[in-house]
Enzyme design. Structure first.
Site: not given
Ligand code: PMT
Length: 424
Positions: A210, A286, A296, A316-318, A342, A363, A367
């Site tokens: 991403n 995810d 390849k 896994p969801d950390i 975030f 969310k 979470k």
């Molecule tokens: O890195 P930059 O360019 O500065 O951009 C910042 C940002 C947009 C990446 C940041 O501000 C942000 O929003 N980070 C979270 C991105 C994200 O993955 O959002 P999500 O809604 O998909 O996930 C929610 C939360 O779960 C996040 O804290 C993520 O780290 C966590 N997560 C998600 C999936 C996973 N498998 N494990 C996780 O821990």
């Protein structure tokens, strides 16, 4: 107003070849808005001219104890008392020896003796001189006297040797000075941050990822280090150097990030400095390709012109895992870190704020974390990689705050300030 705006900083220059790097430090300080005065030893003026120093600092250079600028002749006392920070760069072996011995035979050493505020030394010398027992005795003495340090670094030296003795870069000296002058509201606390994207390999040459640049996580990391925290930064592939002083763990995939975070979690339970908070800014994939091809993928192998079907497996969801562990500690009445997520959402239209909050609430509950910062990555100034962000903070208690568009640096500072109000 920036951090350095209008701060009065004295920069003392010792007689070493690294003095040329101090010119860049002067430039950076002036550019950041600081008022700068230069004190140069007589030896320093063999390496850099008074005119250059005057042009870069905007003031006459102070060098001679017996030709004072002040009408009462008390330059050394004024310089010592009025500057908010006194930086000595380069600090030579001889200058450190004179400081450790309490000498006062020129303007700089008398100013240093009269100084009661913070002094930051950036040593620079040949590596053999640095490791000499006499220099190391002086270093120990100056440390005991409460002097602060930045460097010296390991690398190529002016004499052609490789070793420890290079003066820290101007940016690093500036950062060290900023940390010295910042309120230490996180001193003695340990913060875990995840940052950047993850990359999920399809085959040896391709991956799914991403647009996260890591800037948001980096900004929080800088703010935490300035506030005195011990920071562990687990990050995916990003193009920025690790902030100086952070303990960094570089990973590529979500699975690796998960394992690194769990290891830190387990270690922190025995750590002298357990986690106070964990902030998850990483944009974690995810899903990953269910099977990574060892060679390849060839387009001819798909047989026809349709794409090879991609089967994905869930990562896994950390955040959810760590939140569950922290919640378990709380239920057992044991100290638990504050867990912050975030959420990157993509909303358009007039309803976007309300819709964002609703998505965020969902969310947050899903979470199980304490706090969630929702940002709309489609909004102006909030995109991946941008220097600014606009977030809505949601606390599990129902408390909400919507912050204006701010630099990511200020978002980081505000978040850390908010967290300190939650520490018991
Ligand atoms: O890195 P930059 O360019 O500065 O951009 C910042 C940002 C947009 C990446 C940041 O501000 C942000 O929003 N980070 C979270 C991105 C994200 O993955 O959002 P999500 O809604 O998909 O996930 C929610 C939360 O779960 C996040 O804290 C993520 O780290 C966590 N997560 C998600 C999936 C996973 N498998 N494990 C996780 O821990």
């Amino acid at each position: 107003m920036g951090f350095w705006s209008n701060r009065y900083i004295a920069v003392a220059i010792g007689g070493g070849i690294a003095a040329y790097k101090t010119l860049e430090l002067l430039r950076l300080l002036r550019e950041a808005g600081a008022r700068v005065v230069v004190i140069a030893t007589a030896a320093a003026l063999h390496f850099v001219t008074p005119l250059t120093l005057q042009a870069l600092s905007g003031h006459l250079v102070r060098s001679d104890l017996f030709t004072p600028n002040e009408s009462d002749g008390m330059d050394h006392i004024r310089l010592a008392q009025e500057a908010e920070l006194l930086i000595v760069a380069p600090a030579t072996a001889d200058l450190m020896a004179r400081m450790a011995g309490g000498h006062g035979d020129d303007l700089l050493t008398t100013a240093l003796l009269a100084r009661q505020g913070p002094v930051l030394l950036a040593p620079a010398m040949n590596s053999a001189m640095w490791s000499h027992p006499a220099t190391q005795r002086n270093v120990a003495q100056l440390q005991a006297d409460g002097i602060h340090w930045v460097g010296p670094e390991y690398g190529a030296l002016a004499c052609g040797d490789q070793g420890q003795g290079r003066m820290a870069a101007a940016e690093q000296i500036l950062e060290a000075g900023r940390r010295l002058l910042s309120p230490q509201s996180w001193r003695g606390r340990h913060l875990l941050i995840t940052a950047g994207p993850t990359q999920e390999e399809l085959d040896p040459v391709r991956y799914l990822s991403n647009r996260s640049s890591g800037r948001m996580g980096w900004a929080i990391c800088h703010a935490a280090l300035r506030a005195g925290a011990h920071v562990t930064l687990v990050h995916g592939p990003v193009a920025m150097p690790v902030p100086w002083g952070a303990e960094a763990v570089a990973v590529q995939s979500a699975q690796q990030m998960y394992e690194a975070v769990l290891q830190i979690w387990e270690r922190q339970e025995q750590h002298a400095l357990p986690l106070s908070a964990a902030i998850f800014t990483a944009a974690v994939a995810d899903f990953r390709p269910a099977r990574r091809q060892t060679r390849k993928i060839k387009k001819e192998e798909s047989g026809d012109q349709t794409l090879t079907r991609l089967t994905l497996a869930q990562n896994p969801d950390i955040l959810a895992t760590i939140a569950a562990r922290a919640n378990r500690l709380t239920q057992e009445n044991r100290p638990a870190p504050i867990v912050v997520g975030f959420a990157a959402e993509t909303q358009t239209g007039a309803e976007s704020q309300a819709a964002l909050r609703a998505l965020g609430q969902k969310k947050l509950a899903h979470k199980g974390c304490d706090l969630l910062l929702v940002n709309n990555v489609w909004a102006e100034g909030c995109a991946f990689g941008s220097p600014t962000n606009q977030v809505t903070l949601l606390h599990r208690s129902g408390h909400e705050e919507t912050w204006p568009l701010l630099s990511k640096e200020v978002v980081g500072e505000r978040l850390l300030d908010y967290l300190t109000t939650l520490f018991v």
